[in-house]
Design an enzyme around this catalytic site. Structure first.
Site, mmCIF file in Angstrom:
data_model
loop_
_atom_site.group_PDB
_atom_site.id
_atom_site.type_symbol
_atom_site.label_atom_id
_atom_site.label_comp_id
_atom_site.label_asym_id
_atom_site.label_seq_id
_atom_site.Cartn_x
_atom_site.Cartn_y
_atom_site.Cartn_z
ATOM 1 N N CYS A 18 45.498 7.900 53.323
ATOM 2 C CA CYS A 18 45.848 7.746 51.903
ATOM 3 C C CYS A 18 44.606 7.924 51.038
ATOM 4 O O CYS A 18 44.669 7.806 49.826
ATOM 5 C CB CYS A 18 46.462 6.374 51.655
ATOM 6 S SG CYS A 18 45.276 5.017 51.611
ATOM 7 N N CYS A 21 40.256 4.660 52.263
ATOM 8 C CA CYS A 21 38.998 4.328 52.947
ATOM 9 C C CYS A 21 37.815 4.947 52.217
ATOM 10 O O CYS A 21 36.807 4.288 51.973
ATOM 11 C CB CYS A 21 39.029 4.834 54.387
ATOM 12 S SG CYS A 21 40.308 4.070 55.382
ATOM 13 N N CYS A 127 43.474 3.301 60.361
ATOM 14 C CA CYS A 127 44.243 4.458 60.848
ATOM 15 C C CYS A 127 43.433 5.224 61.890
ATOM 16 O O CYS A 127 43.958 5.615 62.934
ATOM 17 C CB CYS A 127 44.622 5.375 59.693
ATOM 18 S SG CYS A 127 45.560 4.550 58.410
ATOM 19 N N CYS A 165 41.876 -1.661 56.208
ATOM 20 C CA CYS A 165 42.779 -0.788 55.451
ATOM 21 C C CYS A 165 42.762 -1.199 53.996
ATOM 22 O O CYS A 165 43.690 -1.816 53.515
ATOM 23 C CB CYS A 165 44.198 -0.875 56.036
ATOM 24 S SG CYS A 165 45.376 0.309 55.341
ATOM 25 N N HIS A 205 40.365 -17.442 59.494
ATOM 26 C CA HIS A 205 40.901 -18.807 59.373
ATOM 27 C C HIS A 205 39.810 -19.877 59.532
ATOM 28 O O HIS A 205 39.929 -20.968 58.972
ATOM 29 C CB HIS A 205 41.981 -18.964 60.453
ATOM 30 C CG HIS A 205 42.757 -20.224 60.434
ATOM 31 N ND1 HIS A 205 43.529 -20.625 59.354
ATOM 32 C CD2 HIS A 205 42.923 -21.193 61.389
ATOM 33 C CE1 HIS A 205 44.123 -21.767 59.647
ATOM 34 N NE2 HIS A 205 43.770 -22.134 60.868
ATOM 35 N N CYS A 208 37.752 -19.855 55.956
ATOM 36 C CA CYS A 208 38.541 -19.678 54.741
ATOM 37 C C CYS A 208 38.334 -20.836 53.767
ATOM 38 O O CYS A 208 38.290 -22.000 54.167
ATOM 39 C CB CYS A 208 40.017 -19.590 55.126
ATOM 40 S SG CYS A 208 41.103 -19.471 53.710
ATOM 41 N N CYS A 228 47.167 -23.851 51.315
ATOM 42 C CA CYS A 228 46.992 -22.825 52.364
ATOM 43 C C CYS A 228 48.162 -21.850 52.326
ATOM 44 O O CYS A 228 49.307 -22.234 52.090
ATOM 45 C CB CYS A 228 46.925 -23.534 53.710
ATOM 46 S SG CYS A 228 47.116 -22.429 55.103
ATOM 47 N N CYS A 234 50.159 -15.589 55.577
ATOM 48 C CA CYS A 234 48.741 -15.257 55.765
ATOM 49 C C CYS A 234 48.433 -15.009 57.251
ATOM 50 O O CYS A 234 48.812 -15.796 58.116
ATOM 51 C CB CYS A 234 47.865 -16.392 55.251
ATOM 52 S SG CYS A 234 46.108 -16.073 55.463
ATOM 53 N N CYS A 243 35.373 -11.240 55.542
ATOM 54 C CA CYS A 243 35.811 -11.247 54.133
ATOM 55 C C CYS A 243 35.552 -12.573 53.407
ATOM 56 O O CYS A 243 35.126 -12.553 52.247
ATOM 57 C CB CYS A 243 37.295 -10.910 54.031
ATOM 58 S SG CYS A 243 37.765 -9.370 54.833
ATOM 59 N N CYS A 255 41.133 -11.334 49.460
ATOM 60 C CA CYS A 255 42.600 -11.439 49.446
ATOM 61 C C CYS A 255 43.084 -12.885 49.358
ATOM 62 O O CYS A 255 43.919 -13.224 48.515
ATOM 63 C CB CYS A 255 43.173 -10.750 50.687
ATOM 64 S SG CYS A 255 42.795 -8.988 50.762
ATOM 65 N N CYS A 262 45.947 -13.063 53.726
ATOM 66 C CA CYS A 262 45.335 -12.000 54.546
ATOM 67 C C CYS A 262 46.450 -11.209 55.221
ATOM 68 O O CYS A 262 47.397 -11.791 55.747
ATOM 69 C CB CYS A 262 44.429 -12.658 55.591
ATOM 70 S SG CYS A 262 43.832 -11.507 56.846
ATOM 71 N N CYS A 265 44.504 -6.565 58.102
ATOM 72 C CA CYS A 265 44.411 -5.095 58.074
ATOM 73 C C CYS A 265 43.333 -4.534 58.994
ATOM 74 O O CYS A 265 43.292 -3.322 59.207
ATOM 75 C CB CYS A 265 44.222 -4.598 56.644
ATOM 76 S SG CYS A 265 42.548 -4.770 56.010
HETATM 77 FE FE1 FSX Z 1 44.372 4.260 56.570
HETATM 78 FE FE2 FSX Z 1 42.172 5.425 55.266
HETATM 79 FE FE3 FSX Z 1 44.367 2.348 55.014
HETATM 80 FE FE4 FSX Z 1 44.267 4.392 53.578
HETATM 81 O O1 FSX Z 1 41.301 6.911 55.412
HETATM 82 S S1 FSX Z 1 43.052 2.502 56.868
HETATM 83 S S2 FSX Z 1 46.062 3.911 54.987
HETATM 84 S S3 FSX Z 1 43.234 2.436 53.087
HETATM 85 O O2 FSX Z 1 42.825 5.625 53.606
HETATM 86 O O3 FSX Z 1 43.226 5.714 56.675
HETATM 87 FE FE1 SF4 Z 2 44.041 -19.897 57.394
HETATM 88 FE FE2 SF4 Z 2 45.223 -18.231 55.665
HETATM 89 FE FE3 SF4 Z 2 45.424 -20.851 55.314
HETATM 90 FE FE4 SF4 Z 2 43.116 -19.595 54.906
HETATM 91 S S1 SF4 Z 2 45.012 -19.348 53.714
HETATM 92 S S2 SF4 Z 2 43.398 -21.538 55.989
HETATM 93 S S3 SF4 Z 2 43.148 -18.037 56.520
HETATM 94 S S4 SF4 Z 2 46.246 -19.653 57.064
#
Ligand code: FSX
Ligand code: SF4
Length: 290
Positions: A18, A21, A127, A165, A205, A208, A228, A234, A243, A255, A262, A265
């Site tokens: 897409c 990345c 991907c 992703c 986790h 977090c 949570c 999540c 992250c 996120c 989360c 990804c």
């Molecule tokens: Fe995949 Fe990447 Fe997600 Fe997109 O190149 S990891 S669908 S953000 O662009 O391939």
């Molecule tokens: Fe775990 Fe998600 Fe709760 Fe954070 S929000 S404590 S990562 S389950």
């Protein structure tokens, strides 16, 4: 080129993607993407990007020839970057990169062609690492990640998996800088899925900011609630990435911090085995109320 600066040629193939990345990576600010792709980001070494269909000015046969010449002249000395899944169904008819003898060359053939003679491959994004969204069921185009493709075709070139992703720009830039400085990572620097432990070594986790809510059994009932996000789907309890401490958008948020939960990804299970994304699909030990 300054004789004291060693140039590492890079060919970057984009397959079923897409383009998220690349967009994510273009947003790197320290260093900037120009620094990464043109300047000596580490002392005495720099990347020389020879081919990337989205950002290069050239096009057509001349651009393709620049990539092919790199593979011919720099055999065993260039890095191959791949983003997007690789469509293998029906002899790769679902995606091509350039032509040979006026016939399209499939993405699968290109990844093998450039991959077999590369020093190493950096698979960029989920991907290219595990198949990701284009490989989601029923996967009509037969998309796979680079490692699986190489295993099925007997290609032995090492692959580093920078999953996500999209992936965080730091994960990509850090991986490239590490290869420039120290060469390809040693097996102990990667996890079982070929991801650099420096970025993918810790469970979301465990780090977090909402973890205290989990431990107290305080769960958000709807998005926007404090608490949570486990009951809202999540996937932090099964997802390995930094992250929570690195944050996204140059440290603005991430996120779970923004209340979205989360999606897992960076995981090989993404998206099929983690879906639906906003429904609790994983069972973990409920918090003890002490
Ligand atoms: Fe995949 Fe990447 Fe997600 Fe997109 O190149 S990891 S669908 S953000 O662009 O391939
Ligand atoms: Fe775990 Fe998600 Fe709760 Fe954070 S929000 S404590 S990562 S389950």
């Amino acid at each position: 080129m300054d004789g004291k600066v060693k140039e590492i040629p890079v060919v970057w193939l984009q397959c079923s993607t897409c383009t998220g990345c690349l967009i994510s990576i273009l947003n790197t600010v320290s260093p900037t993407i120009k620094n990464v792709l043109i300047d000596p980001v580490v002392p005495g070494k720099h990347v020389s990007l020879r081919f990337n269909a989205t950002v290069m000015a050239g096009a057509g046969d001349l651009a393709m020839e620049a990539a092919e010449e790199t593979a011919r002249k720099e055999k065993g000395g260039y890095l191959l970057l791949v983003d997007g899944g690789i469509p293998t169904a029906a002899n790769g008819v679902y995606g091509s990169i350039g032509e040979r003898g006026h016939q399209p060359v499939s993405m699968v053939d290109r990844v093998i062609e450039f991959g077999k003679d590369a020093l190493g491959v950096i698979a960029v994004g989920t991907c290219a690492t595990f198949g990701g969204i284009p490989a989601a069921a029923p996967n009509p185009t037969g998309c796979v990640g680079v490692k699986d493709l190489f295993e099925s075709r007997g290609v032995k070139t090492p692959v580093i998996n920078v999953a996500g992703c999209p992936p965080h720009p730091d994960w990509f830039v850090g991986t490239v800088a590490s290869v420039l400085l120290f060469g390809l990572p040693k097996p102990e620097q990667l996890d079982d899925f070929g991801r650099p432990l420096a970025f993918y070594g810790k469970l979301i986790h465990e780090n977090c900011q909402r973890r205290a809510y989990f431990d107290e059994g305080k769960f958000a009932k709807k998005h926007g609630d404090p608490g949570c996000l486990y009951e809202l789907g999540c996937k932090g309890p099964v997802t390995y990435a930094d992250c929570p401490t690195r944050l996204w958008n140059t440290g603005v948020n991430w996120c779970v911090g923004s209340g979205g939960g989360c999606h897992g990804c960076v995981q090989p299970e993404f998206p099929d085995l983690l879906s639906p994304l906003y429904v609790k699909t994983i069972e973990i030990q409920p918090p003890s109320k002490g």
